[in-house]
Scaffold this active site. Structure first.
Site, PDB file in Angstrom:
ATOM      1  N   ASN A 173      47.842  38.980  42.731  1.00 43.26           N
ATOM      2  CA  ASN A 173      47.643  39.903  41.602  1.00 43.26           C
ATOM      3  C   ASN A 173      48.911  40.630  41.180  1.00 43.26           C
ATOM      4  O   ASN A 173      48.957  41.208  40.107  1.00 43.26           O
ATOM      5  CB  ASN A 173      46.545  40.912  41.930  1.00 43.26           C
ATOM      6  CG  ASN A 173      46.775  41.618  43.239  1.00 43.26           C
ATOM      7  OD1 ASN A 173      46.907  40.975  44.288  1.00 43.26           O
ATOM      8  ND2 ASN A 173      46.859  42.932  43.211  1.00 43.26           N
ATOM      9  N   GLN A 201      41.999  36.629  40.734  1.00 46.24           N
ATOM     10  CA  GLN A 201      42.993  36.432  39.668  1.00 46.24           C
ATOM     11  C   GLN A 201      43.013  35.014  39.116  1.00 46.24           C
ATOM     12  O   GLN A 201      43.626  34.773  38.073  1.00 46.24           O
ATOM     13  CB  GLN A 201      44.400  36.801  40.161  1.00 46.24           C
ATOM     14  CG  GLN A 201      44.617  38.283  40.412  1.00 46.24           C
ATOM     15  CD  GLN A 201      44.630  39.130  39.138  1.00 46.24           C
ATOM     16  OE1 GLN A 201      44.784  38.629  38.018  1.00 46.24           O
ATOM     17  NE2 GLN A 201      44.461  40.433  39.311  1.00 46.24           N
ATOM     18  N   ALA A 222      34.217  39.891  37.731  1.00 46.38           N
ATOM     19  CA  ALA A 222      34.031  39.630  36.294  1.00 46.38           C
ATOM     20  C   ALA A 222      35.083  40.309  35.425  1.00 46.38           C
ATOM     21  O   ALA A 222      35.496  39.765  34.409  1.00 46.38           O
ATOM     22  CB  ALA A 222      32.628  40.077  35.867  1.00 46.38           C
ATOM     23  N   HIS A 223      35.525  41.504  35.834  1.00 49.15           N
ATOM     24  CA  HIS A 223      36.409  42.240  34.918  1.00 49.15           C
ATOM     25  C   HIS A 223      37.836  41.717  34.887  1.00 49.15           C
ATOM     26  O   HIS A 223      38.685  42.227  34.169  1.00 49.15           O
ATOM     27  CB  HIS A 223      36.373  43.745  35.209  1.00 49.15           C
ATOM     28  CG  HIS A 223      37.118  44.195  36.422  1.00 49.15           C
ATOM     29  ND1 HIS A 223      38.388  44.729  36.349  1.00 49.15           N
ATOM     30  CD2 HIS A 223      36.792  44.215  37.731  1.00 49.15           C
ATOM     31  CE1 HIS A 223      38.794  45.064  37.566  1.00 49.15           C
ATOM     32  NE2 HIS A 223      37.840  44.759  38.424  1.00 49.15           N
ATOM     33  N   THR A 261      18.873  46.710  43.363  1.00 41.72           N
ATOM     34  CA  THR A 261      18.432  46.172  42.074  1.00 41.72           C
ATOM     35  C   THR A 261      19.595  45.503  41.358  1.00 41.72           C
ATOM     36  O   THR A 261      20.673  46.087  41.226  1.00 41.72           O
ATOM     37  CB  THR A 261      17.854  47.296  41.205  1.00 41.72           C
ATOM     38  OG1 THR A 261      16.789  47.915  41.927  1.00 41.72           O
ATOM     39  CG2 THR A 261      17.350  46.772  39.874  1.00 41.72           C
ATOM     40  N   CYS A 347      45.474  49.499  42.492  1.00 39.49           N
ATOM     41  CA  CYS A 347      44.504  49.917  43.489  1.00 39.49           C
ATOM     42  C   CYS A 347      44.973  51.070  44.355  1.00 39.49           C
ATOM     43  O   CYS A 347      44.203  51.643  45.100  1.00 39.49           O
ATOM     44  CB  CYS A 347      44.129  48.737  44.343  1.00 39.49           C
ATOM     45  SG  CYS A 347      43.529  47.433  43.294  1.00 39.49           S
TER      46      CYS A 347
HETATM   47  C1  LIG Z   1      41.118  43.045  41.128  1.00 34.89           C
HETATM   48  C2  LIG Z   1      41.215  42.337  42.405  1.00 34.89           C
HETATM   49  C3  LIG Z   1      40.342  42.614  43.454  1.00 34.89           C
HETATM   50  C4  LIG Z   1      39.297  43.704  43.380  1.00 34.89           C
HETATM   51  O1  LIG Z   1      38.300  43.379  42.470  1.00 34.89           O
HETATM   52  P1  LIG Z   1      37.245  44.504  42.017  1.00 34.89           P
HETATM   53  O2  LIG Z   1      36.198  43.715  41.329  1.00 34.89           O
HETATM   54  O3  LIG Z   1      37.988  45.406  41.108  1.00 34.89           O
HETATM   55  O4  LIG Z   1      36.749  45.174  43.232  1.00 34.89           O
HETATM   56  C5  LIG Z   1      40.479  41.885  44.622  1.00 34.89           C
HETATM   57  N1  LIG Z   1      41.413  40.936  44.743  1.00 34.89           N
HETATM   58  C6  LIG Z   1      42.271  40.637  43.752  1.00 34.89           C
HETATM   59  C7  LIG Z   1      43.277  39.550  43.951  1.00 34.89           C
HETATM   60  C8  LIG Z   1      42.204  41.334  42.552  1.00 34.89           C
HETATM   61  O5  LIG Z   1      43.063  41.047  41.586  1.00 34.89           O
END
Ligand SMILES: *Cc1c(COP(=O)(O)O)cnc(C)c1O
Length: 405
Positions: A173, A201, A222-223, A261, A347
């Site tokens: 990432n 990623q 998903a994000h 849920t 993070c």
């Molecule tokens: C963003 C990310 C995460 C964490 O994902 P979340 O859905 O935000 O908890 C974990 N690993 C990598 C490589 C990421 O880029």
């Protein structure tokens, strides 16, 4: 602090219109959602749509909600080429990584208490492994080479008779470096060692075929591919046989592996976003390649620019750059109203700390403290990249001059 209801009121805010819009170059932290995914999400929220609890199967409302959740599961599974019932919905990759690593450690500790991972993993893997160390497990943290890559040899040398699990990310990432997984996965399968991959990623950006690559556990979020924040999934190969231990206990949802849920709206939006990302994979990739080329050419106009991570083995949407004699925090702050860039990962909640990923690659000194990450995506335009590149170059030059005075 603003109040949420004023945030959503229709009166236009005074400030933003007159100023030029800031450019978002932090897609690796999170992406804006795809419009179609938003529309699907809205459909699952109100009385007219599928708002019901998908576990409420005594009535038609719940039945319909369950049906679309299962369709979403099926659609994601089709893209990954795996069984739909091997997918467990979670709140994102942090939870998926926790569930995969702690869950396997808990259920297979009789076989051994050794785990192999790397020093350049996401914090959700590193901190989970450190927690397990405090619980009597032994963890080997592999160091990547100077370009951020591991060899099969590195992994094999770390294995012991006690090793139950290897956890490695697919794409980093912070640098975008791609780890080739095929041969590692094959070798671990031959040795009967479980393989977990954090694909947060890479999902939607690189093809992943679980029928061909023997990965046992795979984390998605998903994000990172234009879905909503707060949802993801964990793939568990042969879920029944793998006997993963749950971390939460409750209503039995998700085969008992993740009770609670289900957020129908987030799950449905995730499936749609994933499908779009899959369909547009080549187009999005080429678009990012073009943007990357432009940005690299612009940054090369400066002296003392250094790109981090293997340029031959990385995704084009993440560019990690160090500028000689310019601190990352000074540059990020100077640009903050115009170009949104980041140092390392999002993070560490705002704390500007030197990147553990670059450190693991053996990068130190100025190059470590001067590293910034620019990441872009589907909605970034060429004009934005050109403008951002110009602003970054100008700001680096200005900061260097300031330092000389
Ligand atoms: C963003 C990310 C995460 C964490 O994902 P979340 O859905 O935000 O908890 C974990 N690993 C990598 C490589 C990421 O880029």
């Amino acid at each position: 602090m603003y109040l949420l209801d004023t945030l959503f009121s229709k009166t236009p805010s005074k400030s933003s219109d007159s100023m030029t819009k800031p450019i978002y170059l932090d897609y690796a932290a999170t992406t804006p959602m795809a419009q179609q995914a938003v529309e699907a999400m809205l459909h699952c929220l109100t009385l007219e749509g599928e708002f019901a609890n998908p576990a409420s199967l005594q009535h038609g409302f719940g039945e319909r909600a369950e049906k679309i959740v299962e369709q979403a599961r099926f659609q994601i599974a089709q893209i990954l080429n795996c069984k739909a019932n091997d997918l467990v919905f979670t709140s994102g990759a942090t939870e998926s990584n926790n569930l995969a690593i702690k869950g396997m450690a808990l259920s297979h500790q009789k076989r051994g208490k050794h785990i192999v991972t790397s020093a350049s993993e996401h914090k959700s893997v590193l901190d989970t492994c450190k927690y397990l160390e405090s619980q009597g497990f032994t963890v080997s943290f592999l160091r990547p080479d100077a370009q951020g890559v591991f060899s099969l040899q590195d992994v094999l040398q770390a294995l012991t008779d006690e090793t139950i699990l290897v956890s490695l990310m697919h794409v980093n990432n912070e640098t975008g470096v791609i780890q080739e997984l095929e041969t590692i996965a094959q070798a671990l399968q031959e040795r009967g060692i479980f393989f977990h991959v954090d694909a947060a990623q890479s999902a939607g950006k690189l093809p992943i075929d679980l029928s061909k690559t023997p990965i046992d556990l795979l984390s998605l979020s998903a994000h990172k591919f234009y879905g909503a924040k707060g949802v993801g999934c964990l793939y568990v190969r042969n879920r029944k046989k793998t006997a993963l231990a749950p971390l939460l206990h409750g209503g039995g949802q998700e085969f008992g592996l993740r009770p609670g849920t289900l957020p129908t709206h987030q799950i449905v939006a995730m499936a749609i976003a994933f499908k779009i990302a899959h369909q547009r994979m080549a187009a999005d990739f080429q678009h990012c390649q073009r943007l990357e080329q432009i940005l690299i050419a612009q940054l090369h106009q400066l002296d003392g620019v250094c790109f981090n991570g293997n340029p031959q083995q990385k995704l084009p949407n993440i560019l990690n750059v160090s500028f000689e004699n310019v601190g990352a925090d000074a540059l990020i702050i100077a640009l903050r109203d115009e170009v949104a860039i980041a140092s390392g990962s999002a993070c560490n909640t705002g704390a500007m700390e030197a990147s553990h990923v670059l450190r693991a690659m053996g990068i130190e000194g100025d190059r470590l403290y001067g590293a910034v990450r620019m990441s872009f995506g589907r909605y970034t335009t060429e004009a934005e990249i050109i403008q951002a590149g110009q602003r970054i170059c100008a700001e680096v030059t200005r900061l260097r001059q300031l330092a000389l005075e």
